[in-house]
Design a protein around this motif. Structure first.
Motif, short mmCIF file in Angstrom:
data_model
loop_
_atom_site.label_atom_id
_atom_site.label_comp_id
_atom_site.label_asym_id
_atom_site.label_seq_id
_atom_site.Cartn_x
_atom_site.Cartn_y
_atom_site.Cartn_z
N ILE A 130 62.11 63.25 32.53
CA ILE A 130 61.55 64.17 33.52
C ILE A 130 62.32 64.05 34.83
CG2 ILE A 130 59.71 62.75 34.55
CD1 ILE A 130 57.84 65.20 34.04
N VAL A 131 63.01 62.89 34.99
CA VAL A 131 63.94 62.66 36.11
C VAL A 131 65.21 62.05 35.54
CG1 VAL A 131 62.12 62.32 37.86
CG2 VAL A 131 63.03 60.35 36.62
N ALA A 132 66.28 62.14 36.31
CA ALA A 132 67.57 61.62 35.83
C ALA A 132 67.79 60.15 36.18
CB ALA A 132 68.70 62.46 36.42
N SER A 133 67.08 59.66 37.22
CA SER A 133 67.33 58.29 37.66
C SER A 133 66.07 57.69 38.29
CB SER A 133 68.46 58.26 38.69
OG SER A 133 68.04 58.94 39.87
N LYS A 134 66.09 56.36 38.41
CA LYS A 134 64.98 55.68 39.07
C LYS A 134 64.89 56.08 40.54
CE LYS A 134 64.78 51.48 36.28
NZ LYS A 134 64.81 50.01 36.33
N SER A 135 66.04 56.30 41.18
CA SER A 135 66.01 56.68 42.60
C SER A 135 65.37 58.05 42.77
CB SER A 135 67.41 56.65 43.21
OG SER A 135 68.28 57.52 42.54
N ALA A 137 63.10 59.27 40.72
CA ALA A 137 61.69 59.02 40.44
C ALA A 137 60.98 58.45 41.67
CB ALA A 137 61.55 58.07 39.26
N LYS A 138 61.62 57.46 42.31
CA LYS A 138 61.04 56.83 43.50
C LYS A 138 60.86 57.85 44.62
CE LYS A 138 61.50 52.87 46.54
NZ LYS A 138 62.29 51.72 46.92
N ARG A 139 61.88 58.68 44.82
CA ARG A 139 61.81 59.70 45.88
C ARG A 139 60.65 60.67 45.61
NH1 ARG A 139 63.34 64.60 45.78
NH2 ARG A 139 64.75 64.39 44.02
N LEU A 140 60.52 61.11 44.36
CA LEU A 140 59.44 62.04 44.01
C LEU A 140 58.06 61.41 44.21
CD1 LEU A 140 60.89 63.81 40.87
CD2 LEU A 140 60.10 64.93 42.96
N LYS A 152 47.59 61.55 41.45
CA LYS A 152 48.84 61.39 42.18
C LYS A 152 49.27 59.93 42.13
CE LYS A 152 49.60 64.04 45.57
NZ LYS A 152 49.59 64.77 46.83
N ILE A 153 50.53 59.71 41.82
CA ILE A 153 51.09 58.36 41.78
C ILE A 153 51.73 58.09 43.14
CG2 ILE A 153 52.75 56.83 40.64
CD1 ILE A 153 50.37 57.78 38.87
N ASN A 154 51.29 57.00 43.79
CA ASN A 154 51.79 56.65 45.12
C ASN A 154 52.62 55.38 45.13
OD1 ASN A 154 50.41 58.81 46.46
ND2 ASN A 154 48.52 57.66 46.18
N ASP A 155 52.51 54.58 44.07
CA ASP A 155 53.15 53.27 44.04
C ASP A 155 54.31 53.26 43.03
OD1 ASP A 155 53.87 50.62 43.97
OD2 ASP A 155 51.93 49.90 43.21
#
Length: 181
Positions: A130-135, A137-140, A152-155
């Motif tokens: 659903i994302v290309a990278s962990k970075s 994912a973290k930004r989203l 909503k995921i906040n952590d």
């Protein structure tokens, strides 16, 4: 046959996430359908004229009266033309259920090996593609753009223990159901 371009002049099917393919192995039927649901309003009359047998006066009236309904008809007609009526009906039903929050088996899914659990949410998002990278994912997550089962995921350090039949939502329009294998 004219080249299909969007209202902004960009070639149709050239999206930020990649090219739209008619091959279900490269673009899922659901993603194909959603591209047309999310088309620019200005493109709908022209695309409906290209891909349906509807009368032009009806198309124009429909687009003026209810552009969302026109987009649904267009998405269905194009999907039916490319993937067949059975799959078009299935993806139409799945799309309607997703956006009414009534998820079912016809929505896109990702199988995750049970031995990968528990898993960090960043890793899970990359595993599902659903994302290309962990970075990314973290930004989203930091921007509030990821939900799991409508929460909503906040952590970004969240550990997910159970994924079976959970639904990940990215933004407003991307959904994927998780299954264990």
């Amino acid at each position: 046959c004219p080249l299909l371009v969007k209202a902004d002049g960009e070639k149709m099917g050239k999206t930020e996430s990649g090219t739209l393919w008619v091959s279900r192995e490269k673009t899922t039927v659901y993603d194909f359908y959603q591209l047309f649901i999310n088309a620019y309003d200005e493109d709908v009359p022209r695309l409906l004229a290209f891909f349906s047998d509807l009368d032009m006066s009806y198309i124009e009236e429909l687009c003026q009266k209810d552009i969302r309904e026109a987009k649904k008809i267009m998405a269905f007609e194009v999907t039916k033309l490319v993937h067949g009526e059975k799959e078009a009906l299935q993806v139409k039903e799945a799309s309607e259920k997703i956006f009414s929050k009534d998820f079912d088996a016809n929505m896109p899914f990702c199988e995750i090996k049970k031995d990968l659990l528990p898993v960090n949410v960043l890793d899970l998002l990359v595993l599902t593609e659903i994302v290309a990278s962990k970075s990314e994912a973290k930004r989203l997550i930091e921007q509030g753009g990821i939900k799991i089962d409508d929460q909503k995921i906040n952590d970004p350090n969240l550990i997910i223990e159970d994924i079976n039949n959970k639904v990940i939502q990215k933004g407003k329009k991307v959904f994927i159901k998780l299954k264990e294998r």
